[in-house]
Design a protein around this motif. Structure first.
Motif, PDB file in Angstrom:
ATOM      1  N   ASN A 115       0.815  -1.218   0.000  1.00 36.36           N
ATOM      2  CA  ASN A 115       0.000   0.000   0.000  1.00 36.36           C
ATOM      3  C   ASN A 115       0.846   1.265   0.000  1.00 36.36           C
ATOM      4  OD1 ASN A 115      -2.599  -1.296   0.106  1.00 36.36           O
ATOM      5  ND2 ASN A 115      -2.178  -1.777   2.254  1.00 36.36           N
ATOM      6  N   GLY A 116       2.108   1.155  -0.377  1.00 34.54           N
ATOM      7  CA  GLY A 116       3.002   2.301  -0.297  1.00 34.54           C
ATOM      8  C   GLY A 116       3.007   3.198  -1.507  1.00 34.54           C
ATOM      9  N   CYS A 117       2.261   2.845  -2.566  1.00 32.49           N
ATOM     10  CA  CYS A 117       2.229   3.673  -3.776  1.00 32.49           C
ATOM     11  C   CYS A 117       0.843   4.277  -3.943  1.00 32.49           C
ATOM     12  CB  CYS A 117       2.612   2.852  -5.004  1.00 32.49           C
ATOM     13  SG  CYS A 117       2.704   3.835  -6.523  1.00 32.49           S
ATOM     14  N   ASN A 118       0.770   5.603  -4.090  1.00 34.47           N
ATOM     15  CA  ASN A 118      -0.532   6.252  -4.186  1.00 34.47           C
ATOM     16  C   ASN A 118      -1.282   5.889  -5.460  1.00 34.47           C
ATOM     17  OD1 ASN A 118       1.398   7.736  -5.688  1.00 34.47           O
ATOM     18  ND2 ASN A 118       0.073   9.516  -5.694  1.00 34.47           N
ATOM     19  N   GLN A 195       8.433  10.744 -10.866  1.00 37.71           N
ATOM     20  CA  GLN A 195       9.709  10.099 -10.580  1.00 37.71           C
ATOM     21  C   GLN A 195       9.636   9.309  -9.275  1.00 37.71           C
ATOM     22  OE1 GLN A 195      12.599   9.999 -12.537  1.00 37.71           O
ATOM     23  NE2 GLN A 195      13.044   8.413 -11.013  1.00 37.71           N
ATOM     24  N   ARG A 196       8.946   9.855  -8.274  1.00 37.09           N
ATOM     25  CA  ARG A 196       8.855   9.158  -6.985  1.00 37.09           C
ATOM     26  C   ARG A 196       8.006   7.894  -7.113  1.00 37.09           C
ATOM     27  NH1 ARG A 196       7.187  13.469  -2.596  1.00 37.09           N
ATOM     28  NH2 ARG A 196       8.043  11.917  -1.153  1.00 37.09           N
ATOM     29  N   GLU A 197       6.957   7.954  -7.910  1.00 40.33           N
ATOM     30  CA  GLU A 197       6.138   6.764  -8.142  1.00 40.33           C
ATOM     31  C   GLU A 197       6.946   5.698  -8.878  1.00 40.33           C
ATOM     32  OE1 GLU A 197       1.906   9.243  -8.458  1.00 40.33           O
ATOM     33  OE2 GLU A 197       3.038   8.700 -10.252  1.00 40.33           O
ATOM     34  N   ALA A 198       7.734   6.123  -9.853  1.00 38.22           N
ATOM     35  CA  ALA A 198       8.571   5.173 -10.589  1.00 38.22           C
ATOM     36  C   ALA A 198       9.620   4.540  -9.681  1.00 38.22           C
ATOM     37  CB  ALA A 198       9.245   5.879 -11.768  1.00 38.22           C
ATOM     38  N   LEU A 217      15.289  -8.835 -23.525  1.00 38.42           N
ATOM     39  CA  LEU A 217      14.214  -7.915 -23.171  1.00 38.42           C
ATOM     40  C   LEU A 217      13.860  -7.055 -24.380  1.00 38.42           C
ATOM     41  CD1 LEU A 217      15.424  -6.535 -19.705  1.00 38.42           C
ATOM     42  CD2 LEU A 217      13.784  -8.370 -20.110  1.00 38.42           C
ATOM     43  N   LEU A 218      12.557  -6.893 -24.625  1.00 37.24           N
ATOM     44  CA  LEU A 218      12.058  -5.959 -25.633  1.00 37.24           C
ATOM     45  C   LEU A 218      11.339  -4.853 -24.874  1.00 37.24           C
ATOM     46  CD1 LEU A 218      11.653  -5.170 -28.583  1.00 37.24           C
ATOM     47  CD2 LEU A 218       9.549  -6.544 -28.579  1.00 37.24           C
ATOM     48  N   VAL A 219      11.894  -3.644 -24.920  1.00 39.19           N
ATOM     49  CA  VAL A 219      11.395  -2.513 -24.150  1.00 39.19           C
ATOM     50  C   VAL A 219      10.588  -1.609 -25.078  1.00 39.19           C
ATOM     51  CG1 VAL A 219      12.027  -0.587 -22.657  1.00 39.19           C
ATOM     52  CG2 VAL A 219      13.439  -2.653 -22.697  1.00 39.19           C
ATOM     53  N   LEU A 220       9.367  -1.283 -24.655  1.00 36.20           N
ATOM     54  CA  LEU A 220       8.442  -0.558 -25.524  1.00 36.20           C
ATOM     55  C   LEU A 220       8.178   0.857 -25.014  1.00 36.20           C
ATOM     56  CD1 LEU A 220       5.815  -3.398 -26.095  1.00 36.20           C
ATOM     57  CD2 LEU A 220       7.765  -2.797 -27.542  1.00 36.20           C
ATOM     58  N   GLY A 221       8.525   1.841 -25.817  1.00 34.13           N
ATOM     59  CA  GLY A 221       8.124   3.212 -25.536  1.00 34.13           C
ATOM     60  C   GLY A 221       9.129   4.045 -24.781  1.00 34.13           C
ATOM     61  N   ASN A 222       8.856   5.340 -24.763  1.00 33.03           N
ATOM     62  CA  ASN A 222       9.778   6.323 -24.212  1.00 33.03           C
ATOM     63  C   ASN A 222       9.988   6.149 -22.711  1.00 33.03           C
ATOM     64  OD1 ASN A 222      11.253   8.896 -24.949  1.00 33.03           O
ATOM     65  ND2 ASN A 222       9.993   9.654 -23.283  1.00 33.03           N
ATOM     66  N   PHE A 223       8.892   6.043 -21.947  1.00 32.94           N
ATOM     67  CA  PHE A 223       9.023   5.976 -20.489  1.00 32.94           C
ATOM     68  C   PHE A 223       9.770   4.719 -20.057  1.00 32.94           C
ATOM     69  CE2 PHE A 223       7.622   4.595 -16.323  1.00 32.94           C
ATOM     70  CZ  PHE A 223       7.810   5.743 -15.562  1.00 32.94           C
TER      71      PHE A 223
END
Length: 286
Positions: A115-118, A195-198, A217-223
């Motif tokens: 429960n630590g992530c909003n 950034q804090r959520e990540a 690994l296949l990484v998708l997208g900018n983020f």
């Protein structure tokens, strides 16, 4: 006026989900304000005649409008804080929960109890990894969208259909790989995670990779590319090249390309994605 206390729990839950889909994070005021009375008070202050009211029925005593002009208007209350705020303690708790899991199922259980992530407070459900638990290829996106949040599965809806076509073009299917996202809970309004959520979610995605032990690994997208490569470059600078990601002391070859949603919104980008996928397939055979 209906208040939250008048609603059935299921009705309240549905209302909160509606607010989350609309991008609402908090209420601006705790109590309703009688705007009609405020308007009448403003007219009286300016010396304008008040609007003529319809006479009440004889058997019902007339309600007197609140004399708002006699009392200074209270300042609006400060925005309500989120239920859970990411901080260093939450990151430490995420690291402990992730490291304690010895299988993907144990990790799912730990994340459901965390429960630590909003972000969890506004999402409908946890969107966990799905597919082959010991894959040769692990595909990682950024975060769940509304379809994923509704279905509880990564890469649902139109972007999921696009991903299926992308994988089929290089001879892969969902049953062959493990699909997941960097962030397992949908942010309100599909906004980018902070950034804090990540930082809070990092121990969970790294533990997923460590437990799955993929070869590539296949990484998708900018983020997702910026997050996993720890870079500030854009996806157009990071795509199309093999890199290595160190997870639990193991270097894993990783390759970034455009996200399926990028191809849905800008079909002209399909040419670039196809070039990347061909290069990725060549690297799998090397």
């Amino acid at each position: 006026m209906t208040t939250a206390s008048d609603l059935h729990p299921e009705q309240l839950r549905a209302l909160l989900h509606f607010y989350a889909d609309a991008g609402v994070d908090w209420l601006l005021e705790e109590e309703a304000v009688d705007r009609i009375a405020e308007f009448e008070a403003m007219r009286a202050a300016r010396g304008m005649p008040a609007r003529q009211e319809v006479a009440p029925e004889p058997q019902r005593p007339a309600r007197q409008a609140p004399q708002r002009q006699e009392q200074p208007r209270a300042a609006a209350p400060a925005p309500l804080p989120n239920v859970a705020i990411p901080d260093s303690q939450a990151v430490a708790e995420a690291e402990f929960a992730a490291s304690s899991a010895r299988s993907l199922e144990e990790l799912r259980t730990a994340m459901e109890a965390f429960n630590g992530c909003n972000l969890k407070t506004s999402a409908r459900c946890l969107v966990f990894a799905e597919g082959n638990a010991k894959p040769a290829v692990m595909v990682i996106g950024a975060m769940p969208n509304a379809d994923d949040d509704r279905d509880g599965q990564p890469f649902s809806g139109r972007q999921g259909a696009m991903l299926d076509r992308m994988l089929a073009g290089i001879g892969l299917a969902r049953a062959d790989i493990l699909l997941t996202n960097v962030v397992p809970w949908r942010p309100p309004g599909n906004r980018p995670p902070s950034q804090r959520e990540a930082d809070i979610c990092r121990p969970f995605i790294e533990r997923q990779i460590a437990l799955a032990e993929p070869n590539h690994l296949l990484v998708l997208g900018n983020f997702a590319a910026r997050f996993l490569f720890r870079s500030n470059d854009t996806i157009h600078q990071l795509r199309g090249e093999w890199r290595e990601i160190d997870v639990s002391g193991r270097a894993i070859p990783a390759f970034a390309t455009l996200h399926p949603q990028d191809l849905v919104t800008a079909p002209i980008s399909k040419r670039l994605a196809w070039q990347d996928l061909l290069a990725f397939r060549t690297g799998l055979k090397a």
